[in-house]
Structure formats: structure tokens, C-alpha cells
Scaffold this motif. Structure first.
Motif, PDB file in Angstrom:
ATOM      1  N   LEU A  45       0.835  -1.190   0.000  1.00  0.00           N
ATOM      2  CA  LEU A  45       0.000   0.000   0.000  1.00  0.00           C
ATOM      3  C   LEU A  45       0.876   1.248   0.000  1.00  0.00           C
ATOM      4  N   SER A  46       1.918   1.246   0.823  1.00  0.00           N
ATOM      5  CA  SER A  46       2.843   2.380   0.873  1.00  0.00           C
ATOM      6  C   SER A  46       3.626   2.513  -0.429  1.00  0.00           C
ATOM      7  N   TRP A  47       4.017   1.367  -0.990  1.00  0.00           N
ATOM      8  CA  TRP A  47       4.737   1.408  -2.268  1.00  0.00           C
ATOM      9  C   TRP A  47       3.861   2.010  -3.354  1.00  0.00           C
ATOM     10  N   ARG A  48       2.593   1.601  -3.405  1.00  0.00           N
ATOM     11  CA  ARG A  48       1.695   2.131  -4.430  1.00  0.00           C
ATOM     12  C   ARG A  48       1.463   3.626  -4.247  1.00  0.00           C
ATOM     13  N   PHE A  49       1.385   4.056  -3.001  1.00  0.00           N
ATOM     14  CA  PHE A  49       1.240   5.487  -2.750  1.00  0.00           C
ATOM     15  C   PHE A  49       2.452   6.245  -3.276  1.00  0.00           C
ATOM     16  N   SER A  50       3.656   5.713  -3.034  1.00  0.00           N
ATOM     17  CA  SER A  50       4.869   6.394  -3.508  1.00  0.00           C
ATOM     18  C   SER A  50       4.911   6.456  -5.022  1.00  0.00           C
ATOM     19  N   VAL A  51       4.367   5.422  -5.681  1.00  0.00           N
ATOM     20  CA  VAL A  51       4.289   5.417  -7.138  1.00  0.00           C
ATOM     21  C   VAL A  51       3.347   6.508  -7.623  1.00  0.00           C
ATOM     22  N   GLU A  52       2.173   6.607  -7.013  1.00  0.00           N
ATOM     23  CA  GLU A  52       1.166   7.551  -7.491  1.00  0.00           C
ATOM     24  C   GLU A  52       1.546   9.006  -7.259  1.00  0.00           C
ATOM     25  N   VAL A  53       2.281   9.294  -6.190  1.00  0.00           N
ATOM     26  CA  VAL A  53       2.707  10.679  -5.957  1.00  0.00           C
ATOM     27  C   VAL A  53       4.059  10.964  -6.611  1.00  0.00           C
ATOM     28  N   PHE A 246      -5.232  15.660 -13.783  1.00  0.00           N
ATOM     29  CA  PHE A 246      -5.845  14.617 -12.980  1.00  0.00           C
ATOM     30  C   PHE A 246      -5.159  13.290 -13.277  1.00  0.00           C
ATOM     31  N   LYS A 247      -4.467  12.767 -12.249  1.00  0.00           N
ATOM     32  CA  LYS A 247      -3.683  11.546 -12.381  1.00  0.00           C
ATOM     33  C   LYS A 247      -4.536  10.333 -12.011  1.00  0.00           C
ATOM     34  N   LEU A 248      -4.720   9.429 -12.970  1.00  0.00           N
ATOM     35  CA  LEU A 248      -5.405   8.166 -12.704  1.00  0.00           C
ATOM     36  C   LEU A 248      -4.402   7.147 -12.189  1.00  0.00           C
ATOM     37  N   PRO A 249      -4.813   6.240 -11.307  1.00  0.00           N
ATOM     38  CA  PRO A 249      -3.872   5.267 -10.740  1.00  0.00           C
ATOM     39  C   PRO A 249      -3.420   4.228 -11.748  1.00  0.00           C
ATOM     40  N   ASN A 250      -2.154   3.854 -11.665  1.00  0.00           N
ATOM     41  CA  ASN A 250      -1.619   2.767 -12.479  1.00  0.00           C
ATOM     42  C   ASN A 250      -0.321   2.243 -11.841  1.00  0.00           C
TER      43      ASN A 250
END
Length: 256
Positions: A45-53, A246-250
Motif C-alpha cells: 500500500l505504501s509502495w503504491r502510494f509512492s508510485v502515485e505521488v 488529474f492523475k489516474l492510478p496505475n
């Protein structure tokens, strides 16, 4: 600052997910049979957050311990919910824009993982049971069968109703123009102002450079770019940027 609200909501819905359990240039998505443990869930979850920001920078592969996490996220309810929230935030901003009525107020969309979903391709290949294969992905793109992302299709239609002209700016190249247009129309997208693909002179350019150059050409023509939606940071950054992005998640792959 404009991405902050979207990313805050993105994190909130991501935290809720833990309680319940393209042409990509450089990515790796492999299957995992092991059960996702609590430590892995928190880490991923933390890794995905770092990717998205965009703190992760130019990452090339999904961490091995997060393969199952990414698969579950992309095929689950939280991904769909994230897209719906981002679409709603986009529409809220769009409604605040004054449309001059001269045909120059535009919204830009990326295509892969923004308007169209390539999840059927990954599912057919076991969600990356082998390293990404450019030839097989090209074959998939030429089949023109990628479905629409429901939240994006709804936003697309609402923007047209509000009076925005739609510009489609994709990293796909010119040989895929006919298949891309066919796929978009069959998925429900129509009446766009322009469909821009990579030409011969764009070969080898970073996506952020290529897309910035194309946006600059649009502004030079007098277009006013109010919004821009994309699943990659390279869709949004650079120069000639939109008033709001607007950034969509990926979390599946990264394109520079």
C-alpha cells in the motif's frame, strides 16, 4: 496543488482496501500464488502510494512481494472506486470553467489505462506470467477490443455536454491510428476534436517531451487547455500544461 485533493482521496480509499484483505515501455507484472500477508499489504500500500505521488521516480518493476497486491487492486472494487472519485473531482472542476463557445476550450485525455483498459490483455497472459511482449501487445491493440473505463467514459460524455472539445493525445504511433479510432468508437467514445499519435519525428522521444510539444502546438493554435487526464505523470508534466491535471492510478508500469 491541484493534484493534492485527488491524491488525498486516493490514499483514503487505498487504506480502506487493506481492511478487506499499453503501450508500456518498461514494466513487469508476474503472478504470485502465495497469500498476501499483513506486512506485505502494508508495505505494498505504501509502495503504491509512492508510485502515485511520483516519489518512486522511474521505477521499472513491481516489487516481488507486491505482485499479488497489484493484481488484486487492478481487478478489484478499489481501483474502480478510485477512478470514480477522480472522475467526480474532474467534473467538479470542469463545471467551474467558463466555456467561451468559440471551440477553443479543450480537455486532453491519454488513451491506454485512461480511456481504454488493457486489463483483458494482462488477464489473457496470466497478468504477466511472462515478461511484457511488445509483439503480443501490438496484436492486442490492433484487435481494437479494449473496453472503456466506465468512470472515464462518463466524464468524457459530461465534458462534451458542458461544451469542452476533446483532444486525445496518446503514446501510440501512427500505424495504430485506424485500430485506435475503431476501438474508441466501439467502446463508446466519439466526436473528439483531434486524435494525436506519435509520428516518425517523435520516435525515441520521452513521453513527457512528446506530449509537451503537442500541447504547445495546440496552445499556439489558440486552444485553451483546461484539464488533462492521464495514468502516467509523463502525460501531465512538462510545459504547456493544463490548468488542472488529474492523475489516474496505475501501479502496473511506468512510462517516462
Amino acid at each position: 496543488m491541484y493534484l493534492r485533493r485527488t491524491l488525498t482521496v486516493f490514499l483514503l480509499f487505498s487504506l480502506l482496501s487493506v481492511t478487506h484483505s499499453l503501450r508500456p515501455e518498461n514494466h513487469l507484472l508476474l503472478p504470485s500464488s502465495r497469500k498476501l500477508g499483513r506486512d506485505d499489504s502494508v508495505y505494498c500500500l505504501s509502495w503504491r502510494f509512492s508510485v502515485e505521488v511520483n516519489d518512486a521516480g522511474e521505477w521499472a518493476t513491481i516489487p516481488l512481494r507486491c505482485l499479488q497486491f497489484v493484481s488484486q487492486y487492478m481487478t478489484g472494487e478499489i481501483y474502480s472506486s478510485d477512478l470514480e472519485i477522480i472522475s467526480a473531482e474532474s467534473l467538479e472542476f470542469a463545471k467551474s470553467v467558463h466555456i467561451a463557445g468559440d471551440g477553443k476550450d479543450v480537455w486532453i485525455f491519454d488513451i491506454d489505462e485512461t480511456l481504454l483498459s488493457n486489463l483483458p490483455y494482462y488477464a489473457a497472459h496470466g497478468f504477466g506470467s511472462e515478461a511484457f511482449n511488445e509483439d503480443s501487445f501490438d496484436e492486442w491493440a490492433l484487435e481494437a477490443k479494449a473496453p472503456a473505463l466506465a468512470a472515464s467514459l462518463s466524464l468524457y460524455r459530461e465534458l462534451q455536454r458542458l461544451g469542452f472539445k476533446i483532444i486525445l493525445l496518446t503514446g501510440r504511433s501512427e500505424p495504430f491510428r485506424n485500430a485506435t479510432a475503431e476501438n474508441l468508437k466501439s467502446a463508446g467514445y466519439d466526436n473528439w476534436e483531434r486524435l494525436i499519435l506519435r509520428g516518425a519525428t517523435d520516435k525515441g522521444k520521452l513521453a513527457a517531451v512528446y506530449k509537451s510539444e503537442r500541447r504547445k502546438e495546440l496552445t499556439d493554435e489558440g486552444y485553451r487547455i483546461h484539464g488533462n487526464s492521464g495514468d502516467q505523470w509523463s502525460d501531465l508534466i512538462g510545459f504547456a500544461v493544463s490548468k488542472r491535471s488529474f492523475k489516474l492510478p496505475n501501479p502496473m508500469y511506468y512510462i517516462a
